[in-house]
Write an enzyme that holds these catalytic residues in place. Structure first.
Site, PDB file in Angstrom:
ATOM      1  N   LYS A   1       0.452  -0.829  -0.082  1.00 43.03           N
ATOM      2  CA  LYS A   1       0.183   0.227   0.170  1.00 43.03           C
ATOM      3  C   LYS A   1       0.784   1.363  -0.016  1.00 43.03           C
ATOM      4  CE  LYS A   1      -4.413  -1.877   1.962  1.00 43.03           C
ATOM      5  NZ  LYS A   1      -5.215  -1.538   3.100  1.00 43.03           N
TER       6      LYS A   1
ATOM      7  N   GLY B   1      -2.672  -0.710  16.398  1.00 39.55           N
ATOM      8  CA  GLY B   1      -2.248  -0.234  15.404  1.00 39.55           C
ATOM      9  C   GLY B   1      -1.706   0.448  15.158  1.00 39.55           C
ATOM     10  N   ALA B   2      -0.204   0.201  14.355  1.00 37.84           N
ATOM     11  CA  ALA B   2       0.636   1.326  13.870  1.00 37.84           C
ATOM     12  C   ALA B   2       0.557   0.699  12.539  1.00 37.84           C
ATOM     13  CB  ALA B   2       1.644   1.385  14.638  1.00 37.84           C
ATOM     14  N   GLY B   3       0.393  -0.153  11.997  1.00 40.33           N
ATOM     15  CA  GLY B   3       0.571  -0.601   9.982  1.00 40.33           C
ATOM     16  C   GLY B   3      -0.612   0.484   9.362  1.00 40.33           C
TER      17      GLY B   3
ATOM     18  N   ALA C   1      -3.619   0.050   7.718  1.00 38.05           N
ATOM     19  CA  ALA C   1      -4.849   0.425   7.779  1.00 38.05           C
ATOM     20  C   ALA C   1      -4.500   0.782   8.811  1.00 38.05           C
ATOM     21  CB  ALA C   1      -5.297  -1.068   8.360  1.00 38.05           C
TER      22      ALA C   1
ATOM     23  N   ASN D   1       0.294   0.221  20.226  1.00 36.23           N
ATOM     24  CA  ASN D   1       0.539  -0.504  19.493  1.00 36.23           C
ATOM     25  C   ASN D   1       1.574  -1.906  20.219  1.00 36.23           C
ATOM     26  OD1 ASN D   1       0.831  -1.885  16.605  1.00 36.23           O
ATOM     27  ND2 ASN D   1       2.968  -0.834  16.370  1.00 36.23           N
TER      28      ASN D   1
HETATM   29  P1  NAP Z   1      -0.415  -4.292   8.780  1.00 36.97           P
HETATM   30  O1  NAP Z   1       0.509  -3.280   8.243  1.00 36.97           O
HETATM   31  O2  NAP Z   1       0.870  -6.010   8.841  1.00 36.97           O
HETATM   32  O3  NAP Z   1      -0.108  -4.083  10.320  1.00 36.97           O
HETATM   33  C1  NAP Z   1      -0.217  -4.838  12.011  1.00 36.97           C
HETATM   34  C2  NAP Z   1      -0.310  -3.925  13.100  1.00 36.97           C
HETATM   35  O4  NAP Z   1      -0.958  -5.040  13.521  1.00 36.97           O
HETATM   36  C3  NAP Z   1       0.992  -3.310  13.310  1.00 36.97           C
HETATM   37  O5  NAP Z   1       1.034  -2.640  14.108  1.00 36.97           O
HETATM   38  C4  NAP Z   1       1.812  -4.849  14.254  1.00 36.97           C
HETATM   39  O6  NAP Z   1       2.024  -4.674  15.403  1.00 36.97           O
HETATM   40  C5  NAP Z   1      -0.267  -5.040  15.059  1.00 36.97           C
HETATM   41  N1  NAP Z   1       0.073  -6.712  14.870  1.00 36.97           N
HETATM   42  C6  NAP Z   1       0.052  -7.587  14.220  1.00 36.97           C
HETATM   43  N2  NAP Z   1      -0.012  -8.540  15.176  1.00 36.97           N
HETATM   44  C7  NAP Z   1      -0.782  -8.529  16.677  1.00 36.97           C
HETATM   45  C8  NAP Z   1      -1.015  -9.322  16.749  1.00 36.97           C
HETATM   46  N3  NAP Z   1      -1.434 -11.195  17.554  1.00 36.97           N
HETATM   47  N4  NAP Z   1      -1.121  -8.651  18.480  1.00 36.97           N
HETATM   48  C9  NAP Z   1      -1.207  -7.077  18.569  1.00 36.97           C
HETATM   49  N5  NAP Z   1      -0.820  -6.574  17.343  1.00 36.97           N
HETATM   50  C10 NAP Z   1      -0.848  -7.322  16.180  1.00 36.97           C
HETATM   51  O7  NAP Z   1      -1.677  -4.175   8.853  1.00 36.97           O
HETATM   52  P2  NAP Z   1      -2.295  -3.604   8.104  1.00 36.97           P
HETATM   53  O8  NAP Z   1      -2.543  -3.527   6.792  1.00 36.97           O
HETATM   54  O9  NAP Z   1      -2.216  -2.417   9.015  1.00 36.97           O
HETATM   55  O10 NAP Z   1      -4.517  -3.964   8.722  1.00 36.97           O
HETATM   56  C11 NAP Z   1      -4.401  -4.710   9.529  1.00 36.97           C
HETATM   57  C12 NAP Z   1      -5.550  -5.316   9.558  1.00 36.97           C
HETATM   58  O11 NAP Z   1      -7.125  -4.218   9.278  1.00 36.97           O
HETATM   59  C13 NAP Z   1      -5.316  -6.417   9.352  1.00 36.97           C
HETATM   60  O12 NAP Z   1      -6.181  -7.562  10.304  1.00 36.97           O
HETATM   61  C14 NAP Z   1      -6.749  -6.621   8.676  1.00 36.97           C
HETATM   62  O13 NAP Z   1      -7.110  -7.519   7.239  1.00 36.97           O
HETATM   63  C15 NAP Z   1      -7.744  -5.856   8.784  1.00 36.97           C
HETATM   64  N6  NAP Z   1      -8.471  -4.520   7.686  1.00 36.97           N
HETATM   65  C16 NAP Z   1      -8.801  -3.919   6.920  1.00 36.97           C
HETATM   66  C17 NAP Z   1      -9.889  -3.698   5.924  1.00 36.97           C
HETATM   67  C18 NAP Z   1     -11.352  -3.884   5.886  1.00 36.97           C
HETATM   68  O14 NAP Z   1     -11.762  -3.424   4.220  1.00 36.97           O
HETATM   69  N7  NAP Z   1     -12.295  -4.283   6.975  1.00 36.97           N
HETATM   70  C19 NAP Z   1      -9.172  -3.260   6.069  1.00 36.97           C
HETATM   71  C20 NAP Z   1      -7.477  -3.134   5.949  1.00 36.97           C
HETATM   72  C21 NAP Z   1      -6.995  -4.133   7.030  1.00 36.97           C
HETATM   73  P3  NAP Z   1       3.522  -4.487  15.305  1.00 36.97           P
HETATM   74  O15 NAP Z   1       4.232  -2.912  15.057  1.00 36.97           O
HETATM   75  O16 NAP Z   1       3.990  -4.853  16.498  1.00 36.97           O
HETATM   76  O17 NAP Z   1       4.205  -5.640  13.791  1.00 36.97           O
END
Ligand code: NAP
Length: 473
Positions: free
Chosen positions: A271, A331-333, A335, A354
């Site tokens: 992204k 979270g800090a990714g 999304a 986060n």
């Molecule tokens: P990402 O960039 O990989 O970021 C993941 C984030 O979650 C990071 O801050 C990570 O922390 C944290 N994390 C990962 N595993 C964890 C755990 N077991 N316990 C606590 N924190 C954890 O992912 P993303 O793109 O931001 O997506 C995040 C979520 O949003 C996903 O579940 C995705 O499916 C969902 N999403 C949904 C939609 C929708 O349309 N509904 C759209 C986009 C995203 P660290 O920094 O410590 O690694």
């Protein structure tokens, strides 16, 4: 011209005739009879006589049996017999009746090797080569080989096999393939990625193609939702998966151009890294530094962030107004970043928690928000958004935050949509929060916004939701 060729997989001559009638009624422009599917090779080959080209395909150990069967098929009116390039039979039949074929079920070689293979097959008849596609490099190789072969002006058939190769079938006409092999029904599909004859006829020669890139793409619901929206809007269109590893991302623009893909969703992990390939990005995407939707225009690629539109619509659906609200983003990714960009712009007071605190601090600094440690979290937020995969299928089945933060005054939103009910949402509901919304709303709304960007049409959200529910079962 490319002909939609229905592959007839029948057990006996009677069934072959029934299937042939059905395929022709559906609009098949050619028929391939898979004689190797018959329990016994029948005496009656009359089904080969037709007003459209017919092909006899028969893979067998015995060359003698094959030769006799092919002789009979040609005598009964078959226009072509399909013989593998490594068969000793390839040069004994009249060249004008032979399709000389090659299948590689593992990989797609580079473009020059594809042309070498085709040139070899060509000496025995119409060359047909099918390769297992794994990613953008393979799609480009097939397209580039087709460009050169088209220039040579002789008929050929080129196919990208597998789900990842589906766009080669949707664009068979652009590639210049003589036949586009299609299944009579979804159940009778002989290869993943193969279109049904109903779909191929409905799509015509120039369907709208959209899709998604990222890695991995195994869990995404987006193809189901978008394809249902295409059907409901009566648009001949297909949403395909084009998985790309980080080192392959630079090839995606070429795939969009070469296969005339109207637009594509971009998901993890691309992204942010897709942005340098874009001509411009909309203000929401720019502020988030992340793009999840690309529109392929005549002047370049435009980037949008419909995830943010999905977050906005999700909060609106439960009457949660971010203005002046105390909001916690977990979270800090990518999304979370979209959520923080949107919320700060709307005038919310944003805190970020986060697992890796330093990332929360960095994000908070960038947007003028506040970072808090997960273990220090207390109640006091009116909106709480989970933007982590904790609780998602395939991840740890936990809530990422302590239950004590939920109060009756707050609204919670989980971005996770699979499952719809997560430990985070369960804990919030148990605490009696004012409203809780799952990632389903965000998913549908971001998909609907992307669909509108690509087609100019507002899709039927009820159809999208119903499809989501069917997929969730
Ligand atoms: P990402 O960039 O990989 O970021 C993941 C984030 O979650 C990071 O801050 C990570 O922390 C944290 N994390 C990962 N595993 C964890 C755990 N077991 N316990 C606590 N924190 C954890 O992912 P993303 O793109 O931001 O997506 C995040 C979520 O949003 C996903 O579940 C995705 O499916 C969902 N999403 C949904 C939609 C929708 O349309 N509904 C759209 C986009 C995203 P660290 O920094 O410590 O690694």
């Amino acid at each position: 011209m490319t002909l939609n060729c229905a592959v007839i997989v029948a057990e006996n001559a009677e069934q072959a005739k029934t299937f042939k009638a059905s395929a022709l009624a559906k609009g098949a422009e050619a028929l391939e009879f898979r004689l190797d599917a018959f329990s016994v090779i029948p005496d009656d080959f009359s089904f080969f006589a037709a007003d459209v080209p017919t092909i006899a395909t028969f893979r067998s150990e015995s060359d003698e049996e094959r030769k006799e069967t092919f002789d009979r098929a040609l005598a009964a009116g078959a226009d072509y017999i399909d013989i593998e390039g490594d068969s000793g039979l390839r040069d004994i039949f009249p060249k004008e009746h032979v399709i000389c074929s090659y299948h590689n079920y593992d990989t797609t070689p580079p473009e020059n090797e594809i042309r070498t293979i085709i040139n070899d097959l060509k000496s025995s008849g119409i060359p047909k080569a099918a390769f297992r596609v794994r990613g953008p490099k393979d799609l480009i190789a097939i397209n580039d080989a087709a460009v050169t072969l088209r220039r040579q002006g002789q008929p050929f058939i080129l196919i990208g096999m597998g789900e990842e190769g589906e766009v080669t079938r949707l664009r068979a006409s652009d590639l210049g393939s003589l036949f586009n092999y299609c299944a009579l029904t979804p159940k009778l599909a002989s290869a993943p990625g193969q279109l049904t004859i109903d779909d191929a006829v409905w799509f015509g020669k120039n369907p709208v193609v959209t899709g998604i890139t990222g890695y991995p793409l195994t869990h995404t619901f987006s193809p189901d939702i978008h394809n249902a929206a295409f059907k409901a809007a009566h648009i001949p269109g297909k949403y395909v998966k084009i998985p790309a590893l980080p080192e392959e991302l630079h090839l995606i623009p070429d795939v969009l151009l070469k296969y005339r893909i109207t637009g594509i969703n971009v998901t993890i992990p691309h992204k942010e890294t897709i942005i340098p390939f874009l001509r411009k990005t909309d203000p929401l995407a720019k502020s988030a530094g992340a793009v999840n939707t690309i529109l392929n225009t005549q002047n370049g690629f435009d980037g949008f962030n419909t995830d943010i539109m999905g977050i906005s619509a999700s909060l609106a659906s439960v009457n949660a107004n971010p203005k002046e609200a105390n909001v916690l983003v977990i979270g800090a990714g990518g999304a979370a970043r979209g959520a923080v960009a949107f919320l700060t712009r709307e005038g919310a007071h944003v805190s970020i928690a986060n697992r890796t605190r330093s990332r929360a601090e960095k994000l908070a600094q960038e947007f003028g928000a506040r970072a808090v440690g997960i273990t220090e979290l207390q109640s006091g937020y009116t909106i709480i958004i989970n933007a982590t995969p904790a609780g998602m299928s395939g991840f740890e089945n936990i809530s990422p935050v302590p239950d004590r933060i939920f109060t009756k005054e707050c609204v919670v939103m989980d971005m996770i949509y699979d499952p719809e009910m997560t430990p985070f949402l369960t804990a919030a509901k148990t605490a009696g929060v004012r409203a809780a919304v799952s990632g389903k709303t965000m998913l549908i709304e971001q998909a609907a916004a992307a669909f509108t960007i690509w087609t100019g049409i507002r899709p039927d959200r009820d159809v999208m939701k119903k499809t989501f529910e069917e997929r969730s079962l």
